[in-house]
Design an enzyme around this catalytic site. Structure first.
Site, PDB file in Angstrom:
ATOM      1  N   LYS A   1      -4.366  -1.695  15.951  1.00  0.00           N
ATOM      2  CA  LYS A   1      -5.052  -0.864  14.960  1.00  0.00           C
ATOM      3  C   LYS A   1      -6.210  -0.081  15.586  1.00  0.00           C
ATOM      4  CE  LYS A   1      -2.532  -1.748  11.362  1.00  0.00           C
ATOM      5  NZ  LYS A   1      -1.781  -0.665  10.703  1.00  0.00           N
TER       6      LYS A   1
ATOM      7  N   THR B   1      -1.425  -8.115  -0.321  1.00  0.00           N
ATOM      8  CA  THR B   1      -0.022  -7.678  -0.276  1.00  0.00           C
ATOM      9  C   THR B   1       0.830  -8.784   0.346  1.00  0.00           C
ATOM     10  OG1 THR B   1      -0.354  -6.746   1.907  1.00  0.00           O
ATOM     11  CG2 THR B   1      -0.744  -5.269   0.040  1.00  0.00           C
TER      12      THR B   1
ATOM     13  N   SER C   1      -7.036  -0.394  10.191  1.00  0.00           N
ATOM     14  CA  SER C   1      -7.414  -1.654   9.545  1.00  0.00           C
ATOM     15  C   SER C   1      -8.854  -1.956   9.917  1.00  0.00           C
ATOM     16  CB  SER C   1      -6.535  -2.804  10.048  1.00  0.00           C
ATOM     17  OG  SER C   1      -7.055  -4.052   9.614  1.00  0.00           O
TER      18      SER C   1
ATOM     19  N   TYR D   1      -2.634  -7.537  16.746  1.00  0.00           N
ATOM     20  CA  TYR D   1      -2.825  -6.740  15.522  1.00  0.00           C
ATOM     21  C   TYR D   1      -4.084  -5.871  15.611  1.00  0.00           C
ATOM     22  CZ  TYR D   1      -3.200  -5.478  10.595  1.00  0.00           C
ATOM     23  OH  TYR D   1      -3.302  -4.780   9.414  1.00  0.00           O
TER      24      TYR D   1
ATOM     25  N   ASP E   1      11.501   2.884   4.723  1.00  0.00           N
ATOM     26  CA  ASP E   1      11.262   1.460   4.982  1.00  0.00           C
ATOM     27  C   ASP E   1      12.495   0.888   5.674  1.00  0.00           C
ATOM     28  OD1 ASP E   1       8.877  -0.408   3.502  1.00  0.00           O
ATOM     29  OD2 ASP E   1      10.518  -1.505   4.490  1.00  0.00           O
TER      30      ASP E   1
ATOM     31  N   VAL F   1      10.625   2.693  11.985  1.00  0.00           N
ATOM     32  CA  VAL F   1       9.722   3.675  12.607  1.00  0.00           C
ATOM     33  C   VAL F   1       9.533   3.455  14.108  1.00  0.00           C
ATOM     34  CG1 VAL F   1       8.451   4.096  10.453  1.00  0.00           C
ATOM     35  CG2 VAL F   1       7.604   2.364  12.069  1.00  0.00           C
TER      36      VAL F   1
ATOM     37  N   ILE G   1       0.828  -1.202   0.000  1.00  0.00           N
ATOM     38  CA  ILE G   1       0.000   0.000   0.000  1.00  0.00           C
ATOM     39  C   ILE G   1       0.873   1.266   0.000  1.00  0.00           C
ATOM     40  CG2 ILE G   1      -1.653   1.304   1.409  1.00  0.00           C
ATOM     41  CD1 ILE G   1      -2.774  -1.534   2.290  1.00  0.00           C
TER      42      ILE G   1
ATOM     43  N   ASN H   1       2.127   4.428   7.494  1.00  0.00           N
ATOM     44  CA  ASN H   1       1.637   3.215   6.831  1.00  0.00           C
ATOM     45  C   ASN H   1       2.394   1.951   7.244  1.00  0.00           C
ATOM     46  OD1 ASN H   1       0.457   1.626   4.377  1.00  0.00           O
ATOM     47  ND2 ASN H   1       2.686   1.578   4.055  1.00  0.00           N
TER      48      ASN H   1
HETATM   49  N1  LIG Z   1      -2.900  -5.839   3.287  1.00  0.00           N
HETATM   50  C1  LIG Z   1      -3.979  -5.806   4.038  1.00  0.00           C
HETATM   51  O1  LIG Z   1      -4.873  -6.661   3.899  1.00  0.00           O
HETATM   52  C2  LIG Z   1      -4.175  -4.725   5.060  1.00  0.00           C
HETATM   53  C3  LIG Z   1      -5.434  -4.606   5.650  1.00  0.00           C
HETATM   54  C4  LIG Z   1      -5.630  -3.619   6.609  1.00  0.00           C
HETATM   55  C5  LIG Z   1      -4.581  -2.779   6.965  1.00  0.00           C
HETATM   56  N2  LIG Z   1      -3.362  -2.928   6.373  1.00  0.00           N
HETATM   57  C6  LIG Z   1      -2.300  -2.015   6.799  1.00  0.00           C
HETATM   58  O2  LIG Z   1      -1.743  -1.347   5.678  1.00  0.00           O
HETATM   59  C7  LIG Z   1      -0.388  -1.003   5.963  1.00  0.00           C
HETATM   60  C8  LIG Z   1       0.496  -1.459   4.816  1.00  0.00           C
HETATM   61  O3  LIG Z   1       0.453  -2.870   4.757  1.00  0.00           O
HETATM   62  P1  LIG Z   1       0.727  -3.716   3.429  1.00  0.00           P
HETATM   63  O4  LIG Z   1      -0.395  -4.673   3.301  1.00  0.00           O
HETATM   64  O5  LIG Z   1       1.101  -2.833   2.312  1.00  0.00           O
HETATM   65  O6  LIG Z   1       1.995  -4.576   3.948  1.00  0.00           O
HETATM   66  P2  LIG Z   1       3.450  -4.851   3.357  1.00  0.00           P
HETATM   67  O7  LIG Z   1       4.076  -5.821   4.287  1.00  0.00           O
HETATM   68  O8  LIG Z   1       3.384  -5.167   1.912  1.00  0.00           O
HETATM   69  O9  LIG Z   1       4.169  -3.421   3.505  1.00  0.00           O
HETATM   70  C9  LIG Z   1       4.500  -2.908   4.760  1.00  0.00           C
HETATM   71  C10 LIG Z   1       5.863  -2.261   4.667  1.00  0.00           C
HETATM   72  O10 LIG Z   1       6.165  -1.693   5.950  1.00  0.00           O
HETATM   73  C11 LIG Z   1       7.540  -1.942   6.226  1.00  0.00           C
HETATM   74  N3  LIG Z   1       7.761  -1.932   7.673  1.00  0.00           N
HETATM   75  C12 LIG Z   1       7.237  -2.781   8.594  1.00  0.00           C
HETATM   76  N4  LIG Z   1       7.689  -2.474   9.812  1.00  0.00           N
HETATM   77  C13 LIG Z   1       8.491  -1.384   9.670  1.00  0.00           C
HETATM   78  C14 LIG Z   1       9.241  -0.600  10.571  1.00  0.00           C
HETATM   79  N5  LIG Z   1       9.264  -0.858  11.900  1.00  0.00           N
HETATM   80  N6  LIG Z   1       9.948   0.442  10.086  1.00  0.00           N
HETATM   81  C15 LIG Z   1       9.958   0.718   8.768  1.00  0.00           C
HETATM   82  N7  LIG Z   1       9.286   0.000   7.869  1.00  0.00           N
HETATM   83  C16 LIG Z   1       8.550  -1.040   8.305  1.00  0.00           C
HETATM   84  C17 LIG Z   1       7.782  -3.322   5.619  1.00  0.00           C
HETATM   85  O11 LIG Z   1       9.183  -3.544   5.423  1.00  0.00           O
HETATM   86  C18 LIG Z   1       6.980  -3.241   4.327  1.00  0.00           C
HETATM   87  O12 LIG Z   1       7.744  -2.773   3.244  1.00  0.00           O
HETATM   88  C19 LIG Z   1      -0.061  -1.647   7.304  1.00  0.00           C
HETATM   89  O13 LIG Z   1      -0.163  -0.688   8.334  1.00  0.00           O
HETATM   90  C20 LIG Z   1      -1.126  -2.707   7.451  1.00  0.00           C
HETATM   91  O14 LIG Z   1      -1.381  -3.054   8.787  1.00  0.00           O
HETATM   92  C21 LIG Z   1      -3.144  -3.871   5.426  1.00  0.00           C
END
Ligand SMILES: NC(=O)c1ccc[n+]([C@@H]2O[C@H](COP(=O)([O-])OP(=O)(O)OC[C@H]3O[C@@H](n4cnc5c(N)ncnc54)[C@H](O)[C@@H]3O)[C@@H](O)[C@H]2O)c1
Length: 251
Positions: free
Chosen positions: A152, A183, A135, A148, A35, A58, A16, A84
């Site tokens: 959220k 993802t 989320s 989790y 990242d 982060v 995302i 994010n």
């Molecule tokens: N994919 C889903 O179904 C979904 C649903 C609801 C919410 N979300 C939320 O959307 C956001 C993005 O998730 P996504 O699905 O793109 O996941 P993803 O794993 O593809 O991307 C997340 C990115 O965050 C980076 N990251 C994680 N911890 C970190 C840290 N401590 N410092 C720096 N970078 C860090 C990871 O390396 C990764 O590149 C998240 O907050 C997730 O909880 C995702």
């Protein structure tokens, strides 16, 4: 100082955050891509113009401050922070020990708090905004999500706390709460049973795309949302709106 607006997107190497980076660039923003996956981040940023990539965690207070000082050194201003970066860990309540709980909380909740605190002085200068990523799991409880889902839900409330105090300075804070998106994160925790259950319970009957989530993020960051603050927008195909009945209708 650049004329262009500057957004910091955490977790920008993939998923995302990566999709949001593309949409911000298309709307004429400069993007600071953050990242902790340094190699992937560099590889993705090298394909793009008007970006600055910084490997950082982060959940680390020093890194949170470094993100802001480096962003300002590179582009001279910060207009928006998109919190994010996130991690998921699905498991039974009784199998969650403190280490698992902390691993989720340190990124999903501490990270949002730390990066926001570090960004506030810069956001106040330009009447900027924060977009937190919650989320559907923070809006509705479900099994396997004690850490989790709780992290959220806390981000959703933190959004309102931040909006309450920062409105005085013209700084808006909102939250996008995605439904399921395929993802790397969700592939690790969504079993076929979970995928089937989501399809059953979502009126639009499908997962969302990274781009559909990113559209809401970029809207909330834009001047088009200039009177919106303290809000949580579920981008979830209608999942949060529904209760019983859909699976019966479909069978
Ligand atoms: N994919 C889903 O179904 C979904 C649903 C609801 C919410 N979300 C939320 O959307 C956001 C993005 O998730 P996504 O699905 O793109 O996941 P993803 O794993 O593809 O991307 C997340 C990115 O965050 C980076 N990251 C994680 N911890 C970190 C840290 N401590 N410092 C720096 N970078 C860090 C990871 O390396 C990764 O590149 C998240 O907050 C997730 O909880 C995702």
């Amino acid at each position: 100082m650049t004329e262009k607006k500057v957004v910091i997107v955490t977790g920008a190497a993939r998923g995302i955050g990566r999709a949001a980076t593309d949409l911000f660039l298309a709307d004429g923003w400069n993007v600071v891509m953050i990242d902790r996956l340094g190699e992937l981040l560099e590889a993705e940023a090298s394909k793009l113009q008007n970006t600055f990539a910084l490997k950082a965690d982060v959940s680390n207070p020093q890194d949170a401050n470094r993100i802001m000082t480096e962003a300002v050194r590179e582009f001279g201003r910060v207009d928006c922070l998109v919190n994010n970066a996130g991690v998921a860990d699905f498991g039974l309540l009784e199998e969650h020990d403190f280490a698992r709980w902390r691993r989720v909380m340190e990124t999903n909740l501490d990270g949002v708090f730390l990066c926001s605190q570090a960004a506030i002085p810069y956001l106040k200068e330009g009447r900027g905004s924060i977009v937190n990523i919650g989320s559907i799991s923070g809006l509705r409880a479900s099994t396997l999500r004690v850490a989790y889902g709780t992290s959220k839900a806390a981000v959703i409330h933190l959004t309102k706390q931040q909006a309450a105090e920062l409105g005085e300075y013209g700084v808006r804070v909102n939250c996008v709460s995605p439904g399921p998106v395929a993802t790397e994160m969700s592939k690790q925790v969504h079993s076929q049973d979970i995928i089937d259950a989501y399809h059953d319970a979502i009126p639009l009957n499908r997962y969302g795309t990274e781009r559909e989530i990113a559209e809401a993020i970029v809207f909330l960051a834009s001047d088009k949302a200039s009177y919106i603050t303290g809000q949580v927008i579920a981008v979830d195909g209608g999942f949060d709106a529904t209760g019983v009945g859909l699976p019966a209708l479909r069978s």
